[in-house]
Design a protein around this motif. Structure first.
Motif, PDB file in Angstrom:
ATOM      1  N   UNK A  38       0.826  -1.202   0.000  1.00  0.00           N
ATOM      2  CA  UNK A  38       0.000   0.000   0.000  1.00  0.00           C
ATOM      3  C   UNK A  38       0.867   1.261   0.000  1.00  0.00           C
ATOM      4  N   UNK A  39       1.957   1.223   0.730  1.00  0.00           N
ATOM      5  CA  UNK A  39       2.867   2.376   0.739  1.00  0.00           C
ATOM      6  C   UNK A  39       3.460   2.615  -0.644  1.00  0.00           C
ATOM      7  N   UNK A  40       3.863   1.540  -1.314  1.00  0.00           N
ATOM      8  CA  UNK A  40       4.423   1.683  -2.660  1.00  0.00           C
ATOM      9  C   UNK A  40       3.381   2.241  -3.621  1.00  0.00           C
ATOM     10  N   UNK A  41       2.133   1.739  -3.516  1.00  0.00           N
ATOM     11  CA  UNK A  41       1.064   2.209  -4.407  1.00  0.00           C
ATOM     12  C   UNK A  41       0.777   3.688  -4.186  1.00  0.00           C
ATOM     13  N   UNK A  42       0.670   4.100  -2.930  1.00  0.00           N
ATOM     14  CA  UNK A  42       0.404   5.506  -2.643  1.00  0.00           C
ATOM     15  C   UNK A  42       1.571   6.391  -3.073  1.00  0.00           C
ATOM     16  N   UNK A  43       2.811   5.922  -2.847  1.00  0.00           N
ATOM     17  CA  UNK A  43       3.971   6.706  -3.263  1.00  0.00           C
ATOM     18  C   UNK A  43       4.029   6.840  -4.784  1.00  0.00           C
ATOM     19  N   UNK A  44       3.632   5.784  -5.508  1.00  0.00           N
ATOM     20  CA  UNK A  44       3.621   5.852  -6.972  1.00  0.00           C
ATOM     21  C   UNK A  44       2.604   6.872  -7.461  1.00  0.00           C
ATOM     22  N   UNK A  45       1.439   6.895  -6.826  1.00  0.00           N
ATOM     23  CA  UNK A  45       0.430   7.893  -7.191  1.00  0.00           C
ATOM     24  C   UNK A  45       0.922   9.307  -6.881  1.00  0.00           C
ATOM     25  N   UNK A  46       1.585   9.458  -5.731  1.00  0.00           N
ATOM     26  CA  UNK A  46       2.010  10.795  -5.312  1.00  0.00           C
ATOM     27  C   UNK A  46       3.154  11.341  -6.158  1.00  0.00           C
ATOM     28  N   UNK A  47       3.872  10.475  -6.876  1.00  0.00           N
ATOM     29  CA  UNK A  47       4.968  10.940  -7.721  1.00  0.00           C
ATOM     30  C   UNK A  47       4.467  11.814  -8.869  1.00  0.00           C
ATOM     31  N   UNK A  48       3.242  11.547  -9.315  1.00  0.00           N
ATOM     32  CA  UNK A  48       2.694  12.294 -10.447  1.00  0.00           C
ATOM     33  C   UNK A  48       2.079  13.601  -9.964  1.00  0.00           C
ATOM     34  N   UNK A  49       2.304  14.694 -10.679  1.00  0.00           N
ATOM     35  CA  UNK A  49       1.578  15.932 -10.356  1.00  0.00           C
ATOM     36  C   UNK A  49       0.074  15.711 -10.543  1.00  0.00           C
ATOM     37  N   UNK A  50      -0.740  16.403  -9.754  1.00  0.00           N
ATOM     38  CA  UNK A  50      -2.194  16.184  -9.863  1.00  0.00           C
ATOM     39  C   UNK A  50      -2.732  16.367 -11.278  1.00  0.00           C
ATOM     40  N   UNK A  51      -2.285  17.399 -11.984  1.00  0.00           N
ATOM     41  CA  UNK A  51      -2.816  17.631 -13.336  1.00  0.00           C
ATOM     42  C   UNK A  51      -2.470  16.480 -14.279  1.00  0.00           C
ATOM     43  N   UNK A  52      -1.249  15.901 -14.111  1.00  0.00           N
ATOM     44  CA  UNK A  52      -0.855  14.779 -14.965  1.00  0.00           C
ATOM     45  C   UNK A  52      -1.641  13.521 -14.597  1.00  0.00           C
ATOM     46  N   UNK A  53      -1.835  13.309 -13.312  1.00  0.00           N
ATOM     47  CA  UNK A  53      -2.629  12.153 -12.874  1.00  0.00           C
ATOM     48  C   UNK A  53      -4.048  12.244 -13.424  1.00  0.00           C
ATOM     49  N   UNK A  54      -4.629  13.439 -13.386  1.00  0.00           N
ATOM     50  CA  UNK A  54      -6.001  13.629 -13.886  1.00  0.00           C
ATOM     51  C   UNK A  54      -6.071  13.336 -15.379  1.00  0.00           C
ATOM     52  N   UNK A  55      -5.089  13.822 -16.140  1.00  0.00           N
ATOM     53  CA  UNK A  55      -5.073  13.572 -17.582  1.00  0.00           C
ATOM     54  C   UNK A  55      -4.896  12.085 -17.886  1.00  0.00           C
ATOM     55  N   UNK A  56      -3.982  11.432 -17.165  1.00  0.00           N
ATOM     56  CA  UNK A  56      -3.776   9.997 -17.384  1.00  0.00           C
ATOM     57  C   UNK A  56      -5.024   9.197 -16.989  1.00  0.00           C
ATOM     58  N   UNK A  57      -5.661   9.588 -15.892  1.00  0.00           N
ATOM     59  CA  UNK A  57      -6.889   8.899 -15.472  1.00  0.00           C
ATOM     60  C   UNK A  57      -7.984   9.072 -16.511  1.00  0.00           C
ATOM     61  N   UNK A  58      -8.120  10.285 -17.054  1.00  0.00           N
ATOM     62  CA  UNK A  58      -9.132  10.519 -18.083  1.00  0.00           C
ATOM     63  C   UNK A  58      -8.829   9.710 -19.345  1.00  0.00           C
ATOM     64  N   UNK A  59      -7.533   9.623 -19.704  1.00  0.00           N
ATOM     65  CA  UNK A  59      -7.171   8.805 -20.857  1.00  0.00           C
ATOM     66  C   UNK A  59      -7.486   7.333 -20.634  1.00  0.00           C
ATOM     67  N   UNK A  60      -7.229   6.839 -19.421  1.00  0.00           N
ATOM     68  CA  UNK A  60      -7.557   5.449 -19.107  1.00  0.00           C
ATOM     69  C   UNK A  60      -9.061   5.217 -19.139  1.00  0.00           C
ATOM     70  N   UNK A  61      -9.809   6.184 -18.631  1.00  0.00           N
ATOM     71  CA  UNK A  61     -11.278   6.085 -18.671  1.00  0.00           C
ATOM     72  C   UNK A  61     -11.763   6.008 -20.113  1.00  0.00           C
ATOM     73  N   UNK A  62     -11.187   6.803 -20.991  1.00  0.00           N
ATOM     74  CA  UNK A  62     -11.585   6.787 -22.398  1.00  0.00           C
ATOM     75  C   UNK A  62     -11.245   5.450 -23.061  1.00  0.00           C
ATOM     76  N   UNK A  63     -10.066   4.908 -22.761  1.00  0.00           N
ATOM     77  CA  UNK A  63      -9.672   3.631 -23.353  1.00  0.00           C
ATOM     78  C   UNK A  63     -10.600   2.500 -22.925  1.00  0.00           C
ATOM     79  N   UNK A  64     -11.021   2.532 -21.668  1.00  0.00           N
ATOM     80  CA  UNK A  64     -11.847   1.446 -21.142  1.00  0.00           C
ATOM     81  C   UNK A  64     -13.312   1.611 -21.528  1.00  0.00           C
TER      82      UNK A  64
END
Length: 278
Positions: A38-64
């Motif tokens: 869980x620590x590794x997963x949270x740290x991996x998420x926190x490495x990304x800036x919020x705006x980049x995480x949001x864009x990547x999440x939206x791209x994943x949502x579109x692909x799925x």
């Protein structure tokens, strides 16, 4: 004439004490592995800036989902969460839900397959699932505390137990709903039991299994909020903190964040299941 009271409560406490005393090494190993993951997963998420995480999440949502509406809602919803200052709590909640859901699916889907293949096993499992699905959610917090103490690992344990029944039940149902004519045809062509399961039953049962996964994620998200009482933190922790301090505005903001995450996950899985059926 008074009827003697059955010692149900003391008996349950004795069983829990026995498990804590004799199987502590298993709970410690589970706590160590799950906590580190869980620590590794949270740290991996926190490495990304919020705006980049949001864009990547939206791209994943579109692909799925291939849905413009769901993708646009994901952008706006996650952007609102970021604007409200709930981003770290949201990442913690998403990590908890992902970890608990993965464990629930890894345990629940194989159990559902075994229950579909074995009638006696199904007769034993289904009453247990009925009890698990009618038991109040707060009760699952009780055994988590002596096993794992307060914290996120105890929250994951209680969330897995609470959210696992739909994965078992719908996996079993999906496999049993495979038309017997197709099963007989596969047997006539000399398919083994494993080949029939992998190449026929699981593909046909996939939409029903996906519905079970969807329900598992929704239950995991609801339980993660309740598990804030034992130190799960995240958005549920923000709600619990607002309740303790009577901060109604902050509580509603955290609740809106939970609703946004739940809607995104629900719609994405619904669209993915619809595409799978088509």
């Amino acid at each position: 004439m008074s009827i003697p009271r059955l010692p149900l409560g003391p008996a349950i406490e004795s069983v829990i004490d026995f498990l804590v005393d004799h199987f502590a090494f298993l709970t410690k190993a589970f706590s160590e592995v799950t906590g580190r993951g869980l620590e590794v997963l949270e740290a991996s998420f926190a490495l990304l800036p919020p705006w980049l995480f949001i864009l990547l999440a939206a791209g994943l949502v579109w692909l799925v989902s291939r849905s413009r509406g769901v993708t646009f809602f994901s952008l706006l919803g996650l952007g609102l969460i970021w604007n409200l200052g709930l981003w770290p709590a949201t990442l913690s909640t998403i990590a908890l839900v992902l970890a608990a859901t993965c464990l629930a699916i890894l345990i629940g889907v194989p159990l559902g397959i075994l229950a579909a293949m074995s009638r006696p096993l199904a007769r034993c499992i289904m009453p247990v699932l009925d009890v698990m699905q009618t038991m109040p959610a707060f009760v699952y917090l009780i055994p988590a505390i002596p096993f794992f103490g307060l914290g996120k690992v105890a929250a994951i344990f209680s969330t897995v137990i609470f959210s696992m029944p739909p994965a078992i039940r719908l996996t079993c149902l999906g496999i049993r709903q495979v038309p017997p004519e197709l099963t007989e045809c596969a047997e006539a062509f000399g398919s083994s039991r494993w080949q029939r399961l992998v190449k026929l039953e699981l593909p046909l049962a996939a939409p029903t299994i996906m519905a079970g996964v969807n329900q598992t994620i929704m239950l995991a998200l609801s339980m993660v909020v309740i598990a804030a009482m034992i130190g799960a933190k995240g958005l549920g922790g923000e709600v619990w903190k607002a309740i303790q301090r009577l901060q109604m505005g902050n509580g509603f903001e955290a609740g809106i964040g939970i609703v946004i995450v739940a809607i995104i996950l629900d719609r994405v899985l619904q669209k993915a299941g619809a595409r799978w059926r088509s």
